[in-house]
Design a protein around this motif. Structure first.
Motif, PDB file in Angstrom:
ATOM      1  N   MET C 222       0.856  -1.186   0.000  1.00  0.00           N
ATOM      2  CA  MET C 222       0.000   0.000   0.000  1.00  0.00           C
ATOM      3  C   MET C 222       0.898   1.244   0.000  1.00  0.00           C
ATOM      4  N   VAL C 223       0.683   2.136  -0.947  1.00  0.00           N
ATOM      5  CA  VAL C 223       1.534   3.318  -1.093  1.00  0.00           C
ATOM      6  C   VAL C 223       0.780   4.589  -0.706  1.00  0.00           C
ATOM      7  N   TYR C 224      -0.534   4.540  -0.852  1.00  0.00           N
ATOM      8  CA  TYR C 224      -1.349   5.725  -0.564  1.00  0.00           C
ATOM      9  C   TYR C 224      -2.737   5.259  -0.183  1.00  0.00           C
ATOM     10  N   ASN C 225      -3.321   5.863   0.851  1.00  0.00           N
ATOM     11  CA  ASN C 225      -4.690   5.522   1.242  1.00  0.00           C
ATOM     12  C   ASN C 225      -5.314   6.711   1.946  1.00  0.00           C
ATOM     13  N   ASN C 226      -6.253   7.375   1.268  1.00  0.00           N
ATOM     14  CA  ASN C 226      -6.855   8.559   1.863  1.00  0.00           C
ATOM     15  C   ASN C 226      -8.139   8.886   1.113  1.00  0.00           C
ATOM     16  N   ARG C 227      -8.820   9.955   1.545  1.00  0.00           N
ATOM     17  CA  ARG C 227     -10.050  10.370   0.864  1.00  0.00           C
ATOM     18  C   ARG C 227      -9.777  11.604   0.018  1.00  0.00           C
ATOM     19  N   ILE C 228     -10.336  11.608  -1.172  1.00  0.00           N
ATOM     20  CA  ILE C 228     -10.129  12.714  -2.105  1.00  0.00           C
ATOM     21  C   ILE C 228     -11.481  13.100  -2.701  1.00  0.00           C
ATOM     22  N   THR C 229     -11.670  14.400  -2.924  1.00  0.00           N
ATOM     23  CA  THR C 229     -12.909  14.900  -3.517  1.00  0.00           C
ATOM     24  C   THR C 229     -12.939  14.654  -5.023  1.00  0.00           C
ATOM     25  N   TYR C 230     -14.096  14.233  -5.522  1.00  0.00           N
ATOM     26  CA  TYR C 230     -14.284  14.101  -6.970  1.00  0.00           C
ATOM     27  C   TYR C 230     -14.804  15.438  -7.477  1.00  0.00           C
ATOM     28  N   GLY C 231     -13.993  16.146  -8.251  1.00  0.00           N
ATOM     29  CA  GLY C 231     -14.337  17.504  -8.677  1.00  0.00           C
ATOM     30  C   GLY C 231     -14.553  17.609 -10.172  1.00  0.00           C
ATOM     31  N   LYS C 232     -15.208  18.670 -10.552  1.00  0.00           N
ATOM     32  CA  LYS C 232     -15.455  18.924 -11.963  1.00  0.00           C
ATOM     33  C   LYS C 232     -14.191  19.499 -12.605  1.00  0.00           C
TER      34      LYS C 232
END
Lengths: 280, 280, 280
Positions: C222-232
């Motif tokens: 695992m290299v990255y694990n987080n929450r990200i916004t889905y944007g326009k």
């Protein structure tokens, strides 16, 4: 009238507006000429490399093409600005600082003329002392390519023997070996381009498939010493295997197939970088 | 009808297909227009440098030339897209985010018009929110260059006073000195380009051949302090010697002849990088 | 007769004369054709990236455009040289080594023909084994673009099923998630381009403004694990904030607004770089 192609080379890089200013000046002279580039990534001030890249490239361009080469550490000094006509009928606009070395030695000139700056500078740039690429060379290159002026109108002729030449590394051939220098890199792939012509190499008796003993010295320091196969093309060796091959100017070269020879062994270029091929 | 030249600038770099997509869109509008590039190596998101490179370059291009500059960190926001007509009759297509700063201040506009995206987007790209360079700017730039639309058809006029401007560093002149900021680098050669005009510098009394005291500060930290010769051209000093000279936009600059000043002393750019020239 | 545009791509870089030699050869065939470049900074030997950059770019060029792509680690081997005609009526000249992977899968071919080298090599280059870009591909590309030869004259047809394809990463969709691979970087900005189509992503139920759980693995690590916004568009998040967005080929991508995601987390590309989007 058919217009000639105009091809620029410099050590300006492409990160600012300097190359674009030259293109703009040429388009201002005549926006119907076709403008191309050789490279603008000549290492800063490297007259040797400017000379070599011209030698490597101009034969693939049509007769009549005008090349403008601006690697000019002496800008503002009394060094001459010239246009050379090659025996093949191409033109090279450049400071006479050694940039013509390889073309003079390996291609040959019909005539060289000194640029009369009183006539061929851009208007109102008499007080610009450091931008000859834009104010003189791009301007006269475009005038020549467009046919606005003839080659004779560039200025008076220069004695061919007097154009500046850089010293070129020697090639020494014995019964079982040939020695020369590493002229330049095929930068992207890290291949070494020697000054040893294919004919001289073959004259020693090397044949495709032979294992050849190779020694590379930086001055008196041995940097590399091993055996490498002389191949027809990269497909003759495995990926990551080393190979001796004939480069695009018909000199001997060394590479790592899909690797980078120069980086692998920290190898540089110049007359003090000596290479020897010896029969096993 | 004579078509105008189309010149692209961006921070896209040349390593992928983004610039080529813009060229393709322009050729799809009209493949008889001539396309050139200013630079695509503007540092990512650097509106300041985009503004400066336009200022440094456009005067060398013919009247009527259409420049498309895409450094657009605010893409997708409500920032305006505009086309500016300079007093010299050239056109600049750009987001109105400060990219017009230097042209507005040092060249001047006749008129600025906001791009009506309902009319000038590529077809079927209403749902593309991050590729305005390709879908809007390249498209309208090509329409303008080809004569498909007139400048008036771009959209309605924008109050010149309202176009976005970045803050520009101040120049302060005293009896024996002049102070300014380091605006930008001549990246390839590491020369420092200040915002101090030649006229102001000469007004302090400096003459060619003078030894000038130079101090460079990053905020309050002194980074460099020494004397440098004010020369006409690089040929006035030895290789590796430092020189003060007039750059191609007629501002004062500092270099190491055949070296790299910025790298030698770790010098950067921006309003907090202050430089002072003082009479000895 | 209307001539087609000629667009070059390679892994040659722009630092020496190799690209210019190809341009010169094309101009020697016909100096009235218009020559452009896609990119020459494909990483050395990266057939995958050559394939991807063609896929990313050709749709923005006019019908009839001839693309020449030279990433050719097998030069000199028995790998075929071909010209492919796409369903959209564009042509791609390339070694048949996987460079056609994405175009074949996502665009489609009308017909592929093997280049008859006995007819379409530059004269007197039968003994050149390593410069097919210049001696074969540039030459036949220019002949096609200029109309000197028809597509049928390239050589005999190749069974479409037999053209070489690289393996493409799989996309797996569940009720609450979708998994795929990181195909390539938007190099300049460090954004990750996945192989997950927008349609599949939206099919999971993600909507603009959603916070999405993102996991990136290199093999089993695992290299990255987080929450990200889905944007326009990037304007939907703060500078330095992360964003999930739809890239220019309508796949899902991840970026740091005004930063560099790949560099921030040392993320690479290829089928072993897996990415998962999961509903929170």
């Amino acid at each position: 009238m058919q217009k000639a192609l105009l091809v620029f080379q410099s050590d300006f890089g492409l990160v600012d507006g300097a190359v674009s200013a030259m293109h703009g000046v040429a388009n201002t002279v005549d926006d119907s000429i076709k403008i191309h580039d050789l490279t603008h990534d000549i290492p800063p001030y490297s007259i040797w490399e400017a000379s070599y890249r011209l030698f490597q490239t101009i034969e693939y361009w049509p007769k009549g093409t005008v090349f403008v080469s601006v690697v000019d550490p002496g800008v503002g000094s009394s060094r001459r600005s010239v246009v050379a006509e090659t025996v093949g009928g191409q033109y090279i606009v450049t400071p006479d600082n050694g940039t013509l070395t390889h073309i003079k030695k390996y291609v040959g000139f019909k005539e060289v003329r000194e640029i009369d700056e009183t006539k061929h500078r851009r208007e109102d740039t008499e007080h610009s002392y450091t931008f000859h690429g834009r104010d003189v060379y791009a301007n006269i290159g475009a005038k020549l390519a467009s046919g606005n002026i003839s080659f004779e109108q560039v200025g008076s002729t220069v004695d061919l023997a007097l154009t500046v030449e850089l010293e070129v590394g020697k090639v020494e051939k014995g019964q079982n070996y040939v020695k020369g220098a590493i002229d330049i890199l095929d930068v992207r792939f890290g291949s070494l381009w020697t000054n040893i012509p294919r004919d001289v190499f073959v004259g020693v008796g090397f044949k495709h498939g032979d294992s050849v003993e190779v020694a590379i010295r930086n001055g008196s320091t041995m940097v590399y010493n091993n055996r490498i196969t002389y191949g027809k093309s990269f497909a003759d060796v495995y990926a990551s295997e080393q190979i001796i091959y004939v480069n695009s100017v018909y000199n001997m070269a060394i590479a790592i197939n899909q690797g980078n020879f120069a980086r692998a062994y920290n190898i540089g270029t110049g007359r003090h970088w000596q290479i020897e091929f010896r029969r096993v």
